[in-house]
Scaffold this active site. Structure first.
Site, PDB file in Angstrom:
ATOM      1  N   LYS A 187     100.630  84.023 150.351  1.00 38.02           N
ATOM      2  CA  LYS A 187     100.238  83.620 149.005  1.00 38.02           C
ATOM      3  C   LYS A 187     100.464  82.119 148.824  1.00 38.02           C
ATOM      4  O   LYS A 187     101.338  81.525 149.451  1.00 38.02           O
ATOM      5  CB  LYS A 187     101.017  84.407 147.949  1.00 38.02           C
ATOM      6  CG  LYS A 187     102.455  84.001 147.796  1.00 38.02           C
ATOM      7  CD  LYS A 187     103.013  84.485 146.465  1.00 38.02           C
ATOM      8  CE  LYS A 187     104.360  83.797 146.227  1.00 38.02           C
ATOM      9  NZ  LYS A 187     104.785  83.749 144.858  1.00 38.02           N
ATOM     10  N   LYS A 227     118.825  84.253 153.434  1.00 34.59           N
ATOM     11  CA  LYS A 227     118.914  82.792 153.363  1.00 34.59           C
ATOM     12  C   LYS A 227     120.293  82.254 153.694  1.00 34.59           C
ATOM     13  O   LYS A 227     120.443  81.053 153.896  1.00 34.59           O
ATOM     14  CB  LYS A 227     118.547  82.321 151.942  1.00 34.59           C
ATOM     15  CG  LYS A 227     117.083  82.537 151.565  1.00 34.59           C
ATOM     16  CD  LYS A 227     116.783  81.854 150.229  1.00 34.59           C
ATOM     17  CE  LYS A 227     115.514  82.373 149.588  1.00 34.59           C
ATOM     18  NZ  LYS A 227     115.395  82.002 148.177  1.00 34.59           N
ATOM     19  N   LYS A 268     104.371  77.383 145.182  1.00 30.46           N
ATOM     20  CA  LYS A 268     104.872  76.051 144.850  1.00 30.46           C
ATOM     21  C   LYS A 268     106.041  75.669 145.745  1.00 30.46           C
ATOM     22  O   LYS A 268     106.329  74.493 145.916  1.00 30.46           O
ATOM     23  CB  LYS A 268     105.274  75.962 143.377  1.00 30.46           C
ATOM     24  CG  LYS A 268     106.464  76.816 142.975  1.00 30.46           C
ATOM     25  CD  LYS A 268     106.899  76.509 141.541  1.00 30.46           C
ATOM     26  CE  LYS A 268     107.247  77.768 140.770  1.00 30.46           C
ATOM     27  NZ  LYS A 268     108.360  78.558 141.322  1.00 30.46           N
TER      28      LYS A 268
HETATM   29  P1  ADP Z   1     106.052  80.338 143.804  1.00 35.44           P
HETATM   30  O1  ADP Z   1     105.897  81.182 145.029  1.00 35.44           O
HETATM   31  O2  ADP Z   1     104.849  79.544 143.488  1.00 35.44           O
HETATM   32  O3  ADP Z   1     107.338  79.542 143.819  1.00 35.44           O
HETATM   33  P2  ADP Z   1     107.282  82.311 142.118  1.00 35.44           P
HETATM   34  O4  ADP Z   1     107.520  83.310 143.180  1.00 35.44           O
HETATM   35  O5  ADP Z   1     108.445  81.515 141.599  1.00 35.44           O
HETATM   36  O6  ADP Z   1     106.140  81.319 142.554  1.00 35.44           O
HETATM   37  O7  ADP Z   1     106.551  83.046 140.896  1.00 35.44           O
HETATM   38  C1  ADP Z   1     106.317  82.412 139.663  1.00 35.44           C
HETATM   39  C2  ADP Z   1     105.217  83.146 138.941  1.00 35.44           C
HETATM   40  O8  ADP Z   1     103.944  82.793 139.486  1.00 35.44           O
HETATM   41  C3  ADP Z   1     105.278  84.657 139.034  1.00 35.44           C
HETATM   42  O9  ADP Z   1     104.791  85.185 137.804  1.00 35.44           O
HETATM   43  C4  ADP Z   1     104.318  84.991 140.163  1.00 35.44           C
HETATM   44  O10 ADP Z   1     103.753  86.277 140.016  1.00 35.44           O
HETATM   45  C5  ADP Z   1     103.249  83.935 139.975  1.00 35.44           C
HETATM   46  N1  ADP Z   1     102.647  83.551 141.247  1.00 35.44           N
HETATM   47  C6  ADP Z   1     103.239  82.799 142.206  1.00 35.44           C
HETATM   48  N2  ADP Z   1     102.402  82.592 143.230  1.00 35.44           N
HETATM   49  C7  ADP Z   1     101.247  83.238 142.932  1.00 35.44           C
HETATM   50  C8  ADP Z   1      99.984  83.390 143.604  1.00 35.44           C
HETATM   51  N3  ADP Z   1      99.778  82.823 144.790  1.00 35.44           N
HETATM   52  N4  ADP Z   1      99.014  84.108 143.002  1.00 35.44           N
HETATM   53  C9  ADP Z   1      99.221  84.674 141.786  1.00 35.44           C
HETATM   54  N5  ADP Z   1     100.384  84.572 141.098  1.00 35.44           N
HETATM   55  C10 ADP Z   1     101.389  83.859 141.647  1.00 35.44           C
HETATM   56 NA    NA Z   2     109.220  80.818 144.917  1.00 32.11          NA
END
Ligand code: ADP
Ligand code: NA
Length: 313
Positions: A186, A107, A189
């Site tokens: 995946k 990044k 957020k």
């Molecule tokens: P995001 O990608 O939504 O910003 P993070 O990487 O910050 O999420 O992860 C936050 C939590 O949510 C972790 O426990 C992660 O395993 C879970 N998580 C994030 N996206 C998913 C998904 N698409 N399916 C299942 N669990 C997820």
């Molecule tokens: Na993230």
């Protein structure tokens, strides 16, 4: 039961993926659990103050709405031991090892905030302050938790035994919700779009996202089935199951999408009702967080004090 610690970064609005992969498992595991909103981590890249405040409030309220009333909930920024210990650890970490962090390398540009460079050290402080015996970690954070162990071991050798060095556990692969529009990535957020279902999305928004979900052109009698070459359909079946629905008797993508919409809406509705009740009473949410943060300070101050003394402060 060993101590559990988990942080959610308010880098966006929580999704159905976060519910299935994080919030629901957290609700199952509340004894000696510390669950935080890592607002400081959301400041390592360009951010809007108003949005950060709003996302932090929203996530904290959702944690309560999902039923986390026995865990200790906190905002990272309100527990000053986190930044306090991070500074001490920065005095043991080297620019060489932080520069080797893959996430930073990927990044970083000349205008990257210095806090993105030191982010893994703050994360080490987040962990070491609570002395968890084990840290379950996905592949994307593994290098950072290895750094946490290195820093703890180095500190203990050089300044005295202060930290519990956590073991790294690979969590059981849970359900992974994929982006509906791009089912090979995946749902995240941090990457909002038409294929993301937000936990606070109203039913018509959910319906639109599901109806536009990528499937394929298969119209055969067994079109509705899991298969590596059908990532969109597989994901819809996974989402349906995660939300307590069933595909029994479903033979067309139209029917599958209706079943998915119904199951998702039925899962989100009680959560959103509870969220609205809590959001209407911000002083209650504030009271819960303040109590959690007081407990975090009590638990973590002795660790920071020991580290400070050991370093000659
Ligand atoms: P995001 O990608 O939504 O910003 P993070 O990487 O910050 O999420 O992860 C936050 C939590 O949510 C972790 O426990 C992660 O395993 C879970 N998580 C994030 N996206 C998913 C998904 N698409 N399916 C299942 N669990 C997820
Ligand atoms: Na993230």
């Amino acid at each position: 039961m060993t101590r559990t610690l988990s942080l959610l970064t308010p880098s966006g609005r929580l999704t159905l993926g976060n519910l299935v992969g994080a919030l629901q498992p957290m609700a199952q595991r509340q004894e000696d659990a510390f669950y935080g909103v890592s607002d400081l981590h959301a400041m390592t890249t360009e951010h809007s103050p108003a949005e950060l405040a709003e996302r932090t409030r929203e996530i904290a309220t959702l944690l309560l709405a999902v039923g986390l009333d026995r865990a200790t909930l906190f905002r990272q920024s309100r527990v000053p031991t986190h930044t306090g210990l991070a500074y001490l650890l920065e005095c043991t970490a080297t620019t060489g090892e932080l520069g080797r962090m893959v996430q930073f390398k990927e990044k970083s540009t000349p205008s990257t905030r210095a806090s993105l460079f030191t982010y893994p050290v703050l994360m080490a402080a987040d962990i070491l302050l609570y002395r968890p015996a084990v840290v379950p970690v996905g592949d994307d954070q593994r290098q950072h938790v290895e750094l946490t162990r290195d820093l703890a071991l180095r500190f203990n050798r050089r300044y005295g035994e202060v930290f519990t060095v956590p073991e790294i556990a690979t969590p059981a692969v849970g359900a992974r919700v994929m982006d509906l529009a791009e089912p090979t990535r995946k749902m995240s957020k941090s990457r909002p779009g038409s294929g993301v279902i937000g936990l606070l999305d109203p039913p018509d928004v959910v319906r639109r996202a599901v109806s536009r979900a990528v499937t394929d052109s298969d119209v055969g009698p067994d079109a509705v089935r899991r298969s590596p070459d059908k990532p969109g359909v597989t994901n819809l079946l996974d989402v349906l199951e995660s939300c307590g629905g069933s595909a029994a008797g479903v033979t067309t993508y139209g029917a599958l999408k209706r079943a998915v919409t119904d199951a998702v809406v039925a899962t989100l509705e009680p959560l959103q009702d509870r969220y609205r009740e809590l959001a209407a009473d911000p002083s209650y949410v504030e009271t819960v967080l303040a109590a959690g943060e007081e407990r975090c300070r009590q638990v973590t101050e002795p660790v920071l004090a020991a580290a400070s003394r050991a370093m000659g402060l």
